[in-house]
Design an enzyme around this catalytic site. Structure first.
Site, PDB file in Angstrom:
ATOM      1  CG  HIS A  98      -1.936  -1.059   1.244  1.00 48.99           C
ATOM      2  ND1 HIS A  98      -3.033  -1.002   2.080  1.00 48.99           N
ATOM      3  CD2 HIS A  98      -2.070  -2.198   0.516  1.00 48.99           C
ATOM      4  CE1 HIS A  98      -3.797  -2.059   1.871  1.00 48.99           C
ATOM      5  NE2 HIS A  98      -3.235  -2.801   0.935  1.00 48.99           N
ATOM      6  CD  GLU A 104      -1.701   4.612   3.432  1.00 45.47           C
ATOM      7  OE1 GLU A 104      -2.803   5.177   3.572  1.00 45.47           O
ATOM      8  OE2 GLU A 104      -1.558   3.581   2.710  1.00 45.47           O
ATOM      9  CB  CYS A 108      -6.228  -0.155   5.264  1.00 42.03           C
ATOM     10  SG  CYS A 108      -4.540  -0.815   5.189  1.00 42.03           S
ATOM     11  CB  CYS A 148      -1.725   1.838   6.070  1.00 41.59           C
ATOM     12  SG  CYS A 148      -1.417   0.955   4.516  1.00 41.59           S
TER      13      CYS A 148
END
Length: 158
Positions: free
Chosen positions: A54, A56, A84, A87
């Site tokens: 992801h 991040e 999320c 993250c």
């Protein structure tokens, strides 16, 4: 100071747009420490065939390598979308002090992503985290990246 926050969030938004243009999903993050950008990365889930890539997490990995430490104390992360749970946890473990995010979990779900509907506010409360959360920062600009992504015929969700 607000201008700098907008500058860094717009860097993340531009990076997310770059990712979309490369066939990735509309997520990115920029990590800043004392006015210096340590990393600005987009999501690479499909490129790397790695569900943990992801925006991040990718930005945290690069920032840690650049800083030569896993401790990103006094750093701020600017995320194009509400992180999320994975993250958010990575930000917590990296000791990032502040999260600015644009779009929210509902925006990601609306675009078709399989999000866990657990807000950063809830995660912060449950985990007794000291992280500061600034939601909906330049949200309209961040949501536009989802619109750009939704126009791609080759888009893939996860």
């Amino acid at each position: 100071m607000k201008d700098n926050h907008e500058k860094y969030m717009r860097m993340a938004i531009a990076k997310a747009q770059e990712g979309v243009e490369k066939g990735q999903t509309p997520f990115a993050a920029c990590i800043v420490k004392n006015g210096k950008v340590l990393s600005c990365e987009h999501n690479t889930v499909w490129k790397d065939i790695d569900i943990t890539s992801h925006g991040e997490v990718h930005a945290i990995r690069v920032a840690c390598q650049k800083a030569k430490t896993i401790d990103l104390s006094d750093c701020v992360i600017y995320s194009t979308c509400e992180p999320c749970p994975m993250c958010f946890s990575a930000c917590h473990w990296a000791n990032i002090k502040t999260i600015f995010y644009g779009a929210n979990i509902a925006d990601a779900k609306k675009a078709g992503f399989h999000e866990l509907a657990i807000s950063n506010k809830t995660l912060k409360k449950m985990g007794k985290s000291s992280m500061k959360i600034i939601p909906d920062f330049l949200r309209e600009e961040a949501v536009k990246v989802f619109t750009l992504w939704l126009k791609r015929k080759d888009r893939k969700v996860y």
